[in-house]
Design a protein around this motif. Structure first.
Motif, PDB file in Angstrom:
ATOM      1  N   SER A  43       1.085  -1.050  -0.071  1.00 46.76           N
ATOM      2  CA  SER A  43      -0.042  -0.190   0.036  1.00 46.76           C
ATOM      3  C   SER A  43       0.969   1.116  -0.110  1.00 46.76           C
ATOM      4  O   SER A  43       2.064   1.318   0.333  1.00 46.76           O
ATOM      5  CB  SER A  43      -0.963   0.016   1.261  1.00 46.76           C
ATOM      6  N   ASN A  82       0.391   5.620   0.749  1.00 45.66           N
ATOM      7  CA  ASN A  82      -0.257   6.739   1.421  1.00 45.66           C
ATOM      8  C   ASN A  82       0.682   7.938   1.244  1.00 45.66           C
ATOM      9  O   ASN A  82       1.747   7.769   1.983  1.00 45.66           O
ATOM     10  CB  ASN A  82      -0.759   6.354   2.434  1.00 45.66           C
ATOM     11  N   CYS A  98      -3.402   4.941  -8.375  1.00 40.77           N
ATOM     12  CA  CYS A  98      -3.745   5.552  -6.927  1.00 40.77           C
ATOM     13  C   CYS A  98      -4.885   6.540  -7.053  1.00 40.77           C
ATOM     14  O   CYS A  98      -5.483   7.175  -7.863  1.00 40.77           O
ATOM     15  CB  CYS A  98      -2.550   6.435  -6.491  1.00 40.77           C
ATOM     16  N   VAL A 114      -2.861  11.048  -1.408  1.00 42.10           N
ATOM     17  CA  VAL A 114      -2.566  10.001  -2.623  1.00 42.10           C
ATOM     18  C   VAL A 114      -2.766   8.741  -1.729  1.00 42.10           C
ATOM     19  O   VAL A 114      -2.145   8.476  -0.779  1.00 42.10           O
ATOM     20  CB  VAL A 114      -1.228  10.163  -3.314  1.00 42.10           C
ATOM     21  N   LYS A 115      -3.315   7.629  -2.337  1.00 37.03           N
ATOM     22  CA  LYS A 115      -3.695   6.408  -1.570  1.00 37.03           C
ATOM     23  C   LYS A 115      -3.864   5.316  -2.576  1.00 37.03           C
ATOM     24  O   LYS A 115      -4.553   5.562  -3.634  1.00 37.03           O
ATOM     25  CB  LYS A 115      -4.878   6.678  -0.769  1.00 37.03           C
ATOM     26  N   ALA A 116      -3.179   4.161  -2.266  1.00 38.98           N
ATOM     27  CA  ALA A 116      -3.032   2.938  -3.197  1.00 38.98           C
ATOM     28  C   ALA A 116      -3.080   1.850  -2.246  1.00 38.98           C
ATOM     29  O   ALA A 116      -2.428   1.868  -1.422  1.00 38.98           O
ATOM     30  CB  ALA A 116      -2.267   3.272  -4.412  1.00 38.98           C
ATOM     31  N   VAL A 126       6.450   3.434  -7.990  1.00 39.39           N
ATOM     32  CA  VAL A 126       5.672   4.580  -7.557  1.00 39.39           C
ATOM     33  C   VAL A 126       6.025   5.950  -7.935  1.00 39.39           C
ATOM     34  O   VAL A 126       7.061   6.392  -7.434  1.00 39.39           O
ATOM     35  CB  VAL A 126       5.230   4.375  -6.180  1.00 39.39           C
TER      36      VAL A 126
END
Length: 311
Positions: free
Chosen positions: A144, A146, A163, A174-176, A186
């Motif tokens: 993950s 963030n 994301c 930003v989140k994935a 990333v």
């Protein structure tokens, strides 16, 4: 975070490629406790880690691993009991690259590797392709990501593949979760309304708020009537007389490569009795060209004969 779902203790290593970063704090959160890292001489830290592992104790080690290929942070978690987990938090600083007037943050992750504590842990080199880890259900394990982005001007665009992005004024989230892994890069590209605005960040010294440090960013806007293209050709002395100095050359070149404006026509020529060019002719500088140049520089040696120029 590290989770041991095996029937036995585990040693795991997380490897993160870091071409130009400086790690300054490490914390391990395990069983409700927070263990803070202490900076020690590298061999001493490695010996204490190995001794703790041999004694059956839990141990954690974060170190910079600089090879001829590239640099990475290696974070090792030793003797993690079965059905237990821990979280390792690191803080590091890095100089961001630019793509035009956009700011680019890149996090290249090689992966995480684990082995039972009774066997030897083998961590693949960055150029190798490790076996993709799988979770306890047999699916591909992911990671993950963030991030909180704070800019000096209102954010007008933010690109981050895979994301979820939420922009609010000068800040963004930003989140994935479950990104492809290992070998995934990333990358967050941020564009602001006024890329030339000045910005200052104030940090308090831990434990002593009266002591502060200020980071000031000034980016002057230079306007010209002529749309010119800059060309940078680096001439590198790679004769045998540079044997003891070639590592300094590599270090200096790595700094130069991260300061070249995108779009600049670029090449590297090493010389001695003969010469070697990175590219047959200069190419416009971009992220792909920079990666090739970084790899080329890390392999440079003083192996091109002499420099008897008068002959």
């Amino acid at each position: 975070s590290f989770a041991n779902v095996t029937a036995g203790t585990l040693e795991a290593v997380f490897k993160c490629l870091t071409p130009n970063e400086i790690m300054y704090t490490v914390e391990v959160h395990v069983a409700g406790k927070v263990i803070k890292g202490v900076c020690k001489e590298k061999e001493q830290a490695r010996q204490e880690y190995d001794d703790a592992i041999a004694a059956g104790k839990g141990a954690y080690l974060a170190e910079e691993n600089a090879t001829d290929v590239r640099k990475s942070f290696d974070i090792a978690v030793g003797n993690l009991p079965d059905n237990k987990s821990c979280t390792v938090k690191i803080s590091y600083a890095q100089e961001l690259s630019h793509l035009g007037t956009n700011v680019v943050f890149a996090l290249p992750v090689t992966g995480a590797f684990a082995a039972a504590s009774s066997s030897t842990l083998a961590v693949p080199e960055p150029d190798e392709t490790p076996t993709t880890p799988r979770d306890d259900s047999g699916g591909l394990a992911g990671f993950s990501f963030n991030a909180t982005v704070n800019m000096g001007s209102a954010i007008k665009s933010l690109e981050a593949e895979g994301c979820d992005v939420k922009i609010k004024g000068k800040s963004a989230k930003v989140k994935a979760k479950g990104l492809s892994y290992p070998g995934h890069r990333v990358e967050v590209v941020v564009g602001v309304e006024d890329p030339y605005s000045s910005a200052a960040v104030v940090e308090e010294f831990p434990g002593n708020p009266k002591n502060k440090a200020i980071m000031l960013s000034l980016l002057p806007k230079v306007e010209t009537e002529i749309d010119s293209v800059t060309e940078m050709i680096f001439l590198v002395d790679r004769s045998v007389s540079m044997g003891s100095k070639i590592q300094q050359v590599r270090n200096a070149m790595q700094l130069f490569l991260r300061s070249i404006p995108m779009g600049t026509r670029f090449n590297i020529v090493g010389f001695g009795s003969n010469f070697v060019k990175l590219f047959e002719e200069a190419r416009p500088f971009d992220e792909e060209i920079m990666e090739q140049a970084v790899k080329h520089v890390t392999h440079m040696n003083a192996d091109l004969g002499g420099t008897e120029l008068y002959r």
